[in-house]
Motif scaffolding. Structure first.
Motif, PDB file in Angstrom:
ATOM      1  N   ASN A 158       0.820  -1.205   0.000  1.00 42.79           N
ATOM      2  CA  ASN A 158       0.000   0.000   0.000  1.00 42.79           C
ATOM      3  C   ASN A 158       0.859   1.261   0.000  1.00 42.79           C
ATOM      4  O   ASN A 158       0.574   2.234  -0.710  1.00 42.79           O
ATOM      5  CB  ASN A 158      -0.920   0.003   1.230  1.00 42.79           C
ATOM      6  N   ALA A 159       1.924   1.251   0.791  1.00 44.82           N
ATOM      7  CA  ALA A 159       2.825   2.409   0.828  1.00 44.82           C
ATOM      8  C   ALA A 159       3.490   2.626  -0.527  1.00 44.82           C
ATOM      9  O   ALA A 159       3.643   3.763  -0.985  1.00 44.82           O
ATOM     10  CB  ALA A 159       3.875   2.215   1.923  1.00 44.82           C
ATOM     11  N   ALA A 160       3.894   1.535  -1.180  1.00 48.66           N
ATOM     12  CA  ALA A 160       4.521   1.660  -2.496  1.00 48.66           C
ATOM     13  C   ALA A 160       3.555   2.256  -3.509  1.00 48.66           C
ATOM     14  O   ALA A 160       3.956   3.049  -4.372  1.00 48.66           O
ATOM     15  CB  ALA A 160       5.007   0.285  -2.966  1.00 48.66           C
ATOM     16  N   GLN A 161       2.279   1.899  -3.401  1.00 51.18           N
ATOM     17  CA  GLN A 161       1.282   2.491  -4.288  1.00 51.18           C
ATOM     18  C   GLN A 161       1.137   3.988  -4.013  1.00 51.18           C
ATOM     19  O   GLN A 161       0.999   4.798  -4.936  1.00 51.18           O
ATOM     20  CB  GLN A 161      -0.062   1.790  -4.104  1.00 51.18           C
ATOM     21  N   CYS A 162       1.178   4.364  -2.754  1.00 50.15           N
ATOM     22  CA  CYS A 162       1.060   5.782  -2.391  1.00 50.15           C
ATOM     23  C   CYS A 162       2.181   6.623  -2.991  1.00 50.15           C
ATOM     24  O   CYS A 162       1.955   7.756  -3.416  1.00 50.15           O
ATOM     25  CB  CYS A 162       1.077   5.935  -0.866  1.00 50.15           C
ATOM     26  N   VAL A 163       3.405   6.095  -3.006  1.00 44.39           N
ATOM     27  CA  VAL A 163       4.556   6.906  -3.420  1.00 44.39           C
ATOM     28  C   VAL A 163       4.902   6.748  -4.891  1.00 44.39           C
ATOM     29  O   VAL A 163       5.831   7.402  -5.376  1.00 44.39           O
ATOM     30  CB  VAL A 163       5.798   6.582  -2.559  1.00 44.39           C
TER      31      VAL A 163
END
Length: 502
Positions: free
Chosen positions: A216-221
């Motif tokens: 999820n964090a990778a999708q955010c950034v």
């Protein structure tokens, strides 16, 4: 795709059996996630870099097999195009100064490859899209002769049932180049346009319990990554997106007809559509939404393997996953007899230099650690649609397009990075145990890139604009730009410091 295949034709029964086997693998993976131990050591990282070969005329050089043989190293592999190579560096931990040594290793490996390429009459170009490619280069004869690529080409064209179509409208929101946006449309009878996309892929091994947070964090950034590292503004002579590799890859791998797209059938190059709670969510979507491209079924039964005390390879699940190109892809793998899972980040282009690529990697790894361990997950206050819009906006406009960020609203990506994300990335790297001098060296590269508002894409655009203003036509300007790019890239001076033509 990662796995060798030795079949060229498939029956209806093959496809039926393959679907059942993928589901069987999913059931076994679900059981393993509940009951089987996975790797719990310090997370390993990995890096892959796709490369281009050019001749003395700066056009693509179809010498990949010769250069690969001359290098003679297992760390280099063939890629889809005969003008491509791929470098896979061994996995390594993050703590200490290991990534300073990785930069040295990357420099050494590229230096060897460059020397061997010269012996074969070519040169090495580490760039997102080779700007001197022309339509005549993107043909089936330019594909590597490896059986898996031949098969992939046939199966994707058969699934589509018509030529691959590229339709990419360019944009210049800054207006600094003073010309109208350009538009590229072209049809191809092979998947060769996919080979025009050369990327840097980052791997991060995590425990299954924390995989969802890291994905999820990778999708955010993803949008921020593209905005500060874009390096692919030209394709087939046209000035298009800051990171044209994104729409190019999406369209060159699209096996849907226009009618299927209109029905909402999901593309095989996919950002996704929702936040997840488990890695199983992604593998389940793969089986639920995507038909087989290469339904190769192995004789082994994963449940029997597990019950017999062996770690199952889950071959069909992994093969199927390899034909669905998420920008952040889940990976199941086995190392030293122990299963593990990884986030594979496929967002970034190759280049411009080893220093820039290591800086991009550590910015990503540090930011992920910080976001995952935040008191309130970023994705709890950011819609998935906003993350996807950021991704598209950054690919199209680079640093010129405002992104949405919780707590900041709409903000220019360079300002977002300077004000908020660089300190978070530094904190994340400290938590990984990365040495302070390593943090300073590489995050300062990202900082100066934002201060100077200079990425590989903006340098390419500005250089071509200068050369055209002096009277060069587009092909001549692109060759002149690429000649300067190759020299600066080999010198390993960060792209924010590259001068424009004097």
């Amino acid at each position: 795709m990662g796995q060798d295949v030795d079949r060229r034709t498939f029956s209806r029964r093959d496809r039926q059996q393959y679907r059942a086997k993928v589901q069987r693998c999913l059931d076994v993976l679900a059981l393993m996630l509940r009951e089987h131990p996975f790797a719990r050591d310090e997370p390993m990282t990995g890096i892959e870099v796709e490369l281009n070969l050019v001749g003395r005329d700066l056009e693509p050089s179809l010498t990949g097999a010769d250069v690969l043989h001359a290098i003679g190293s297992s760390e280099f592999q063939s890629e889809l195009g005969r003008w491509n190579l791929e470098l896979n560096l061994p996995p390594r931990l993050l703590p200490g100064d290991r990534w300073r040594h990785l930069e040295h290793q990357l420099l050494d490996e590229l230096s060897v490859a460059r020397a061997k390429a010269v012996d074969c009459g070519a040169n090495l170009a580490v760039i997102g899209i080779l700007p001197t490619l022309e339509r005549r280069h993107l043909v089936a004869a330019a594909l590597s002769p490896d059986e898996r690529y031949t098969m992939l080409n046939e199966q994707m064209l058969n699934a589509r049932g018509e030529p691959i179509r590229l339709d990419i409208a360019g944009d210049d929101p800054s207006g600094r180049h003073g010309v109208e946006p350009e538009h590229l449309t072209a049809d191809f009878d092979s998947i060769a346009p996919e080979a025009a996309c050369t990327s840097m892929q980052l791997h991060l091994q995590v425990h299954p319990d924390s995989f969802a947070g890291y994905w999820n964090a990778a999708q955010c950034v993803a949008g921020v990554q593209l905005a500060v590292a874009a390096n692919s503004p030209f394709l087939l002579g046209s000035r298009l997106w800051a990171e044209t590799r994104i729409p190019l890859f999406e369209q060159s791998c699209d096996v849907r007809t226009p009618e299927l797209r209109n029905q909402g059938v999901r593309p095989r190059v996919w950002f996704g559509e929702r936040w997840i709670t488990s890695i199983l969510d992604l593998f389940s979507e793969n089986g639920r939404y995507f038909p087989a491209l290469m339904p190769v079924t192995e004789d082994t039964d994963p449940m029997t393997e597990l019950q017999d005390g062996h770690v199952p390879g889950l071959d069909e699940l992994r093969l199927h996953n390899g034909t669905i190109w998420r920008w952040n892809r889940p990976v199941y793998d086995i190392a030293d007899g122990v299963p593990h899972v990884r986030v594979e980040n496929r967002v970034l282009p190759a280049g411009p230099t080893p220093l820039d690529m290591v800086a991009n990697a550590l910015f990503f790894y540090g930011l992920l650690r910080s976001l995952v361990e935040a008191d309130r997950p970023l994705w709890s206050s950011m819609s998935f649609e906003a993350a996807e819009e950021n991704f598209t906006t950054a690919a199209r406009h680079g640093m010129e397009g405002p992104l949405y960020w919780p707590g900041s609203g709409w903000i220019r990506p360079d300002e977002l990075v300077l004000r908020k994300l660089l300190p978070q990335a530094a904190e994340g790297l400290q938590r990984w145990g990365v040495a302070s001098e390593v943090i300073d060296r590489y995050l300062s590269v990202v900082e100066r890139r934002c201060v100077n508002r200079r990425t590989g894409a903006s340098w390419q655009l500005d250089t071509v604009a200068v050369l055209e203003a002096r009277g060069a036509d587009r092909p001549t300007a692109l060759r002149g730009m690429l000649e300067r790019y190759l020299e600066a890239s080999a010198a390993n001076e960060p792209v924010h410091s590259w001068p424009l033509p004097g």
